[in-house]
Design an enzyme around this catalytic site. Structure first.
Site, PDB file in Angstrom:
ATOM      1  CB  SER A 104      20.867  94.186   5.502  1.00  0.00           C
ATOM      2  OG  SER A 104      21.929  94.856   4.854  1.00  0.00           O
ATOM      3  CG  ASP A 149      18.681  97.701  -0.636  1.00  0.00           C
ATOM      4  OD1 ASP A 149      18.639  97.332  -1.833  1.00  0.00           O
ATOM      5  OD2 ASP A 149      18.963  96.933   0.296  1.00  0.00           O
ATOM      6  CE  LYS A 156      20.003  95.105  -3.173  1.00  0.00           C
ATOM      7  NZ  LYS A 156      18.834  94.627  -2.409  1.00  0.00           N
ATOM      8  CD  GLU A 202      13.813  93.285  -1.017  1.00  0.00           C
ATOM      9  OE1 GLU A 202      12.761  92.688  -0.732  1.00  0.00           O
ATOM     10  OE2 GLU A 202      14.712  93.518  -0.194  1.00  0.00           O
ATOM     11  CD  GLU A 210      18.554  87.772   0.329  1.00  0.00           C
ATOM     12  OE1 GLU A 210      18.285  88.900  -0.139  1.00  0.00           O
ATOM     13  OE2 GLU A 210      18.659  87.548   1.554  1.00  0.00           O
TER      14      GLU A 210
HETATM   15  O1  KIV Z   1      19.944  94.727   2.205  1.00  0.00           O
HETATM   16  C1  KIV Z   1      20.858  93.960   1.869  1.00  0.00           C
HETATM   17  O2  KIV Z   1      21.911  93.853   2.515  1.00  0.00           O
HETATM   18  C2  KIV Z   1      20.648  93.152   0.680  1.00  0.00           C
HETATM   19  C3  KIV Z   1      21.576  91.983   0.495  1.00  0.00           C
HETATM   20  C4  KIV Z   1      21.074  90.864   1.337  1.00  0.00           C
HETATM   21  C5  KIV Z   1      21.692  91.594  -0.936  1.00  0.00           C
HETATM   22  O3  KIV Z   1      19.772  93.389  -0.076  1.00  0.00           O
END
Ligand code: KIV
Length: 263
Positions: A45, A83, A112, A114, A180
């Protein structure tokens, strides 16, 4: 001392809510961690809230490494999730390389990713290498060009696919799952079915914990804040007290309330 995965698992087993916020630099990471937040997510994000892009897609592995390094310089206490950015896991090799950089160069504690079925082999390989993995299901910002920013459907077929994906991620070694914008009933079902912590964002109050984007919960989002978020700074006299209020309200179950439900 930094929180560990076994500490977070114990918290989950005791039914204590796990708190998470995003952070992207050392100073905010310092204050987020000092407020008692359990986990910091260096989310992609950052592409939107820090870099000003329309989506998270342009974010590169180099940029994730750079921001995670900054966060880990400021963060002494929280578990840090980084991420894996869009298209960093197109092959098993590229995924392992990206995860290695996030763990070795940047000091992330967990990565993390997706997606569901598509990433199972990657999740398993990372897990076998000793990399703690967090899955991410429901609304997938990295797939926004294909599906848009939509709430997860709750018809029986879509709900079953989500539940199957969640179980498959767990079976392949995921240690945690972010949900989410999943309707709260479905999020509750996934949470009670899995035996790993489920961290919700816009997914109701029955998940094992909550995550919000820092800029949203401080009310400094460019444009409109998501309906499921809340401006904690509006009820506080400093950023530090807004962070403490978030920890308090998630821990006590006051946040999210029914007014933050999306579906
Ligand atoms: O990138 C991010 O901030 C996220 C959150 C929305 C969980 O993946």
């Amino acid at each position: 001392m930094r929180k560990t995965l076994s500490f977070l698992k114990k918290q989950y087993q005791l039914g204590q809510k796990i708190t998470c916020l995003t952070a992207y630099d050392a100073t905010y990471a310092h204050w987020v961690a000092a407020s008692g937040v359990d986990m910091i997510l260096v989310g992609d994000s950052l592409g939107m809230v820090v870099q000003g892009h329309q989506t998270t897609l342009p974010v590169s592995v180099d940029e994730m490494v750079y921001h995670t390094q900054m966060v880990q310089r400021g963060n002494q206490q929280a578990w840090c999730i980084a991420d894996m950015p869009f298209m960093s896991d197109t092959t098993l090799d590229s995924a392992l390389t990206a995860a290695a950089r996030l763990m070795k160069e940047a000091g992330a504690n967990m990565v993390k990713l997706e997606g569901g079925q598509r990433i199972l082999k990657t999740v398993q390989a990372l897990s076998e290498m000793g990399v703690p993995v967090c899955g991410h299901l429901g609304l997938l910002p990295q797939s926004v060009q294909k599906y848009g920013y939509k709430i997860q459907k709750n018809d029986p077929d879509s709900a079953q696919i989500l539940l199957d994906d969640a179980l498959a991620l767990q079976a392949h070694g995921a240690e945690m799952l972010v949900l989410e914008c999943v309707p709260s009933e479905l999020a509750e079902k996934v949470t009670s079915t899995l035996s790993i912590p489920v961290i919700g964002i816009g997914s109701g109050r029955q998940t094992s914990g909550q995550v919000l984007v820092l800029h949203d919960m401080l009310g400094v989002t460019m444009g409109k804040s998501p309906r499921f978020s809340k401006d904690f700074l509006a009820e506080s006299d400093s950023i530090q007290s807004a962070l403490a209020l978030y920890v308090h309200q998630v821990t006590t179950g006051e946040f999210p309330s029914a007014s933050h439900e999306v579906g």
